[in-house]
Design a protein around this motif. Structure first.
Motif, mmCIF file in Angstrom:
data_model
loop_
_atom_site.group_PDB
_atom_site.id
_atom_site.type_symbol
_atom_site.label_atom_id
_atom_site.label_comp_id
_atom_site.label_asym_id
_atom_site.label_seq_id
_atom_site.Cartn_x
_atom_site.Cartn_y
_atom_site.Cartn_z
ATOM 1 N N ILE A 10 0.837 -1.224 0.000
ATOM 2 C CA ILE A 10 0.000 0.000 0.000
ATOM 3 C C ILE A 10 0.864 1.264 0.000
ATOM 4 N N GLY A 11 1.864 1.344 -0.978
ATOM 5 C CA GLY A 11 2.054 0.436 -2.083
ATOM 6 C C GLY A 11 3.338 -0.374 -1.990
ATOM 7 N N ASN A 44 -3.507 -4.464 -1.639
ATOM 8 C CA ASN A 44 -3.493 -3.729 -2.905
ATOM 9 C C ASN A 44 -3.837 -2.268 -2.662
ATOM 10 N N VAL A 45 -2.877 -1.384 -2.919
ATOM 11 C CA VAL A 45 -3.089 0.041 -2.701
ATOM 12 C C VAL A 45 -4.284 0.572 -3.491
ATOM 13 N N SER A 161 -0.590 8.126 -7.861
ATOM 14 C CA SER A 161 -1.336 6.959 -8.337
ATOM 15 C C SER A 161 -0.774 6.381 -9.628
ATOM 16 N N GLU A 165 3.323 4.881 -7.466
ATOM 17 C CA GLU A 165 2.868 3.559 -7.047
ATOM 18 C C GLU A 165 3.392 2.465 -7.970
ATOM 19 N N HIS A 166 3.821 2.845 -9.165
ATOM 20 C CA HIS A 166 4.372 1.885 -10.119
ATOM 21 C C HIS A 166 5.898 1.965 -10.199
ATOM 22 N N GLU A 199 5.386 6.856 -0.636
ATOM 23 C CA GLU A 199 6.081 6.829 -1.925
ATOM 24 C C GLU A 199 6.735 8.175 -2.256
#
Length: 230
Positions: A10-11, A44-45, A161, A165-166, A199
């Motif tokens: 998360i994440g 899962n975020v 987002s 997060e990626h 993050e």
């Protein structure tokens, strides 16, 4: 030493940082042949963000409690959420948990108090910036909490987002984030900026901020080390 359980995912990027930093910080404290016994329940975020978007906080509590109970069943004696946004239901989770949870919000508020800050800026997901759960402990302690302008909030939330997060780090995003912090320093007269998403340190890594940063991830890790050592 108590067994630590982390609600991760998360994440994922911040979960990796939690794991690495905790493992090596504790090794440094105890000795070169030591690694801590800890567990990670990866959620899962985007499910967390969806619950928040729908304001389905009962659903969010149930979702997170399944992870917390799984950690408890595995022997975790102290538990932490590796994200700021899910702390929107922290009090309800603590009330339902049979083991203590360590709040990233309270830890950050305590760190700000130790520095005697009167006015801080807050960056994070839109739920962290717009809801009251993160701001309230600071306000109760006599500090002002300033959030970015609406268009800046939209930009920050979108980049968290769709990029952070990626694991995507963009120089253009980094430049704009720095400009937002600079504007808040100049116009809002903030004394420090809270990186209220775990993050966000990724985008500010290797940059020089014009004001002190309260890195919630680093602060939380220090608090977790104390919690499992007592």
């Amino acid at each position: 030493m108590k067994k630590l359980g982390l609600i991760g995912g998360i994440g994922p990027e911040s979960t990796l940082l939690y794991y690495k930093k905790l493992v090596y910080l504790l090794q440094k404290e105890v000795g070169p042949t030591f690694f801590p016994h800890l567990a990670i329940e990866s959620l899962n975020v985007f499910d967390v963000l969806a619950f928040c978007e729908k304001k389905d906080f009962d659903g969010l509590i149930s979702y997170l409690m399944r992870g917390i109970n799984s950690l408890i069943a595995g022997g975790s004696e102290v538990i932490a959420l590796t994200g700021n946004t899910p702390h929107i239901v922290f009090d309800q989770l603590q009330a339902k948990s049979s083991v203590p949870l360590v709040s990233i919000v309270e830890a950050t508020k305590d760190a700000a108090q130790r520095q005697d800050y009167a006015k801080i800026g807050l960056l994070g997901t839109k739920f962290t910036m717009q809801a009251e759960f993160f701001k309230k402990p600071f306000l109760d302690a006599g500090m002002d909490v300033i959030t970015p302008h609406d268009d800046e909030q939209l930009f920050i939330a979108e980049k968290i987002s769709k990029e952070l997060e990626h694991g995507i780090i963009s120089a253009e995003t980094q430049k704009r984030m720095l400009q937002i912090v600079q504007r808040m320093r100049d116009e809002d007269k903030i004394e420090a900026i809270v990186l209220g998403c775990t993050e966000l340190p990724l985008i500010f890594k290797d940059t020089i901020l014009s004001i002190p940063a309260l890195d919630t991830l680093e602060i939380h890790i220090q608090e977790l080390v104390k919690a499992i050592n007592h």
